[in-house]
Scaffold this active site. Sequence first.
Site, mmCIF file in Angstrom:
data_model
loop_
_atom_site.group_PDB
_atom_site.id
_atom_site.type_symbol
_atom_site.label_atom_id
_atom_site.label_comp_id
_atom_site.label_asym_id
_atom_site.label_seq_id
_atom_site.Cartn_x
_atom_site.Cartn_y
_atom_site.Cartn_z
ATOM 1 N N HIS A 202 0.823 -1.208 0.000
ATOM 2 C CA HIS A 202 0.000 0.000 0.000
ATOM 3 C C HIS A 202 0.856 1.257 0.000
ATOM 4 O O HIS A 202 0.416 2.325 -0.392
ATOM 5 C CB HIS A 202 -0.917 0.043 1.228
ATOM 6 N N HIS B 54 5.491 6.929 6.336
ATOM 7 C CA HIS B 54 5.218 6.351 5.021
ATOM 8 C C HIS B 54 4.768 7.456 4.072
ATOM 9 O O HIS B 54 4.582 8.603 4.486
ATOM 10 C CB HIS B 54 4.156 5.253 5.137
ATOM 11 N N GLU C 189 -2.710 13.602 0.086
ATOM 12 C CA GLU C 189 -4.046 13.244 0.561
ATOM 13 C C GLU C 189 -4.770 14.492 1.030
ATOM 14 O O GLU C 189 -5.899 14.759 0.633
ATOM 15 C CB GLU C 189 -3.937 12.209 1.693
ATOM 16 N N HIS D 202 2.461 8.908 0.494
ATOM 17 C CA HIS D 202 1.344 8.831 -0.452
ATOM 18 C C HIS D 202 1.743 9.638 -1.681
ATOM 19 O O HIS D 202 2.336 10.704 -1.560
ATOM 20 C CB HIS D 202 0.067 9.416 0.169
ATOM 21 N N THR E 149 -6.274 7.113 6.985
ATOM 22 C CA THR E 149 -6.709 7.308 5.596
ATOM 23 C C THR E 149 -6.704 5.989 4.825
ATOM 24 O O THR E 149 -6.872 5.981 3.610
ATOM 25 C CB THR E 149 -5.817 8.333 4.868
ATOM 26 N N HIS F 242 3.489 10.818 6.037
ATOM 27 C CA HIS F 242 2.822 10.716 7.332
ATOM 28 C C HIS F 242 3.766 10.107 8.359
ATOM 29 O O HIS F 242 4.273 9.008 8.147
ATOM 30 C CB HIS F 242 1.570 9.844 7.209
HETATM 31 ZN ZN LIG Z 1 -0.796 7.729 5.388
#
Ligand SMILES: [Zn+2]
Length: 383
Positions: free
Chosen positions: A112, A138, A150, A140, A244, A163
């Site tokens: 992910h 991590h 995000e 995004h 999220t 994040h």
């Molecule tokens: Zn995140």
Amino acid sequence: MLKLKHRPPNIMQRPRQMQILLLLLAQLLTIVFCDTNPGPEQKGKDEGPSHEHWGYTDQNWSKNFRECEGKSQSPINIEISKTVFQKNLPKISLEGYSLPETSSLNLINNGHTVKLSLPDTMTISSGLPHKYVAAQLHFHWGSKKSQGSEHKVDGTQYAAEMHVVHYAAKYGNMKNATTEPDGLAVLAVLFQVGPTDNKNYNLIFDKLQDISEEGVEVSIPGFDVNSLMPHRLDRFFQYSGSLTTPPCLQIVTWTVFNETVQLSEAQLHKLITSIKTDHDILDSNFRSDQPLNGRNVFSSFSAMLPSSRMGDKGHPAESGGDEQSVDGNHVTLGDTLAIIFGILFGCTALAFIIYLLQQKKRQRLSTESGKKVIYKPATTMEA
Ligand SMILES: [Zn+2]
Ligand SMILES: *[C@@H]1O[C@H](CO)[C@@H](O)[C@H](O)[C@H]1NC(C)=O
């Protein structure tokens, strides 16, 4: 809330009153338990959604993860003019972020995202209502340079977002924290495209090729994690939200920094093209923005817009978390409300009965014993 004058000193010795009291107590317990029993809206929640497959192409996650359609979801679009300026929000202070080179950190492609595990010696020591301990960070990103973050600010989506996930120190570990409304604090850093490589990220980005396949992990030496953060840790937005990613638990206090960090186009390209999920390139892993539903977004700095309201309210009570694969065995907002109302109703009923009993007793005292009883009505029962 309830103050009774002339409380009989020996109420417990009177069998009849005892009986009635016990009956009431039983009733109260019944009310509370009835409300916590699984109602129709909870059906499906027990189907254990925690390890089901989910992805970013179909973000209709609530089919398997009920909380994903909750009222306090993340990410959000932050409209600066609607944020509540909070003068006394302390700046975020990070402790232990400078890690010794001798330590080693685990970097994994979990299908992910790219996740770097962090030691529990790293903490947020101020800027939040209590202390939080780091767990992981991590990223995004998105398939286009113009999208990937995000959180949005005034409708603008940034190139990518990092994040840094922390759990509340008072809950001891991540697992315990995920059942608490103030369990997690996530620091969000927005990325913009800059002209040169951001060398502070090289340790991570140079390894992306090596963890291309889902489930693969490598070690990287400790480094100064402060260097990944913006300089201005005093300018941020804060609100209560959720992870999220499924199970979307609404347990996160979000802090989104106003200062962005720059990455080069080449670095972004590496993120977008290196990481595979189930043998396909994961070129996009951001969740679309979620409705605010009347939540306050606080800002630690004045945007100097006339429409900016001055706030004097306390901290956001809870905030969103992120990307923790946790089992979704927790109390929903509906449960909580049901319990609160159950207890309130029970207490009110109990108080009323006690009041009636007292009145009755006073009447009895004044008639039976002939003693003069000065009767004052019990002070009001304001719930
Ligand atoms: Zn995140
Ligand atoms: C930072 O704050 C300024 C207003 O002071 C605003 O114009 C800008 O969009 C903000 N950027 C982010 C990423 O929050």
